[in-house]
Design a protein around this motif. Structure first.
Motif, mmCIF file in Angstrom:
data_model
loop_
_atom_site.group_PDB
_atom_site.id
_atom_site.type_symbol
_atom_site.label_atom_id
_atom_site.label_comp_id
_atom_site.label_asym_id
_atom_site.label_seq_id
_atom_site.Cartn_x
_atom_site.Cartn_y
_atom_site.Cartn_z
ATOM 1 N N THR A 190 0.854 -1.183 0.000
ATOM 2 C CA THR A 190 0.000 0.000 0.000
ATOM 3 C C THR A 190 0.892 1.235 0.000
ATOM 4 O O THR A 190 1.871 1.312 0.731
ATOM 5 N N VAL A 191 0.558 2.186 -0.849
ATOM 6 C CA VAL A 191 1.364 3.393 -1.014
ATOM 7 C C VAL A 191 0.555 4.590 -0.539
ATOM 8 O O VAL A 191 -0.579 4.784 -0.964
ATOM 9 N N ASP A 192 1.161 5.368 0.332
ATOM 10 C CA ASP A 192 0.530 6.586 0.810
ATOM 11 C C ASP A 192 1.033 7.730 -0.059
ATOM 12 O O ASP A 192 2.109 8.290 0.183
ATOM 13 N N VAL A 193 0.277 8.052 -1.088
ATOM 14 C CA VAL A 193 0.680 9.045 -2.079
ATOM 15 C C VAL A 193 0.861 10.417 -1.443
ATOM 16 O O VAL A 193 1.786 11.158 -1.795
ATOM 17 N N LYS A 194 0.029 10.723 -0.480
ATOM 18 C CA LYS A 194 0.108 12.040 0.174
ATOM 19 C C LYS A 194 1.464 12.213 0.859
ATOM 20 O O LYS A 194 2.118 13.256 0.731
ATOM 21 N N ASN A 195 1.900 11.191 1.593
ATOM 22 C CA ASN A 195 3.198 11.259 2.265
ATOM 23 C C ASN A 195 4.342 11.308 1.263
ATOM 24 O O ASN A 195 5.340 12.006 1.491
ATOM 25 N N LEU A 196 4.226 10.562 0.171
ATOM 26 C CA LEU A 196 5.274 10.584 -0.844
ATOM 27 C C LEU A 196 5.397 11.967 -1.485
ATOM 28 O O LEU A 196 6.502 12.459 -1.700
ATOM 29 N N HIS A 197 4.269 12.592 -1.785
ATOM 30 C CA HIS A 197 4.302 13.939 -2.361
ATOM 31 C C HIS A 197 4.917 14.935 -1.378
ATOM 32 O O HIS A 197 5.693 15.819 -1.777
ATOM 33 N N ALA A 198 4.608 14.794 -0.110
ATOM 34 C CA ALA A 198 5.176 15.676 0.908
ATOM 35 C C ALA A 198 6.692 15.488 0.975
ATOM 36 O O ALA A 198 7.446 16.470 1.064
ATOM 37 N N LYS A 199 7.140 14.244 0.923
ATOM 38 C CA LYS A 199 8.582 13.968 0.977
ATOM 39 C C LYS A 199 9.281 14.522 -0.259
ATOM 40 O O LYS A 199 10.386 15.088 -0.150
ATOM 41 N N ILE A 200 8.676 14.394 -1.431
ATOM 42 C CA ILE A 200 9.251 14.936 -2.667
ATOM 43 C C ILE A 200 9.393 16.455 -2.551
ATOM 44 O O ILE A 200 10.435 17.024 -2.910
ATOM 45 N N GLY A 201 8.375 17.110 -2.045
ATOM 46 C CA GLY A 201 8.428 18.556 -1.853
ATOM 47 C C GLY A 201 9.528 18.966 -0.892
ATOM 48 O O GLY A 201 10.271 19.927 -1.136
ATOM 49 N N GLU A 202 9.653 18.211 0.194
ATOM 50 C CA GLU A 202 10.689 18.497 1.196
ATOM 51 C C GLU A 202 12.083 18.360 0.584
ATOM 52 O O GLU A 202 12.954 19.225 0.769
#
Length: 109
Positions: free
Chosen positions: A75-87
Motif C-alpha cells: 500500500t502506497v501513501d501518495v500524500k506522504n510521498l508527495h510531501a517527501k518529494i516537496g521536502e
C-alpha cells in the motif's frame, strides 16, 4: 391450513470433519458422479457439496504458497510521498543556492 397431526421433524445440525468435507469435495471435482448421486452417497445436500467444492478450489492455491507475497502490491501513501518529494526539492534548491552563493557550484543545472 388443516392440521393433519403429522409434523416434520428437523434434522439435527451435523458437524462434518475437514477430512470428510475434503473427501466429498474431491469426489465432486472428479466429476465421475452427478451432484445428486454424491448427495445420496454421502447423505449431504447438493448445495453443501457445491460449497465445499468451491472452497476447495479457492483454497487450492494456498497449498503451493511458499509464504511470499509477490502478488500483493504494497500500500502506497501518495500524500506522504508527495510531501517527501516537496521536502527534498526544497532542500536541493536551498543547498544549490547556498553553493552557488559560495561559488562552489559551477554553472546552472
Amino acid at each position: 391450513m388443516p392440521s393433519t397431526g403429522a409434523r416434520m421433524t428437523r434434522r439435527p445440525r451435523r458437524n462434518h470433519s475437514p477430512a470428510f468435507k475434503a473427501k466429498v469435495a474431491l469426489a465432486a471435482i472428479k466429476g465421475e458422479k452427478t451432484m445428486v448421486e454424491l448427495s445420496q452417497q454421502f447423505d449431504v445436500h447438493a448445495n453443501q457439496i457445491k460449497q465445499w467444492k468451491d472452497q476447495l478450489l479457492e483454497g487450492a492455491m494456498n497449498v503451493f504458497d511458499d509464504g511470499r507475497k509477490d502478488d500483493a502490491a504494497p500500500t502506497v501513501d501518495v500524500k506522504n510521498l508527495h510531501a517527501k518529494i516537496g521536502e527534498l526539492t526544497l532542500e536541493n534548491d536551498f543547498l544549490a543556492g547556498a553553493l552557488d552563493k559560495a561559488g562552489l557550484l559551477g554553472g546552472k543545472r
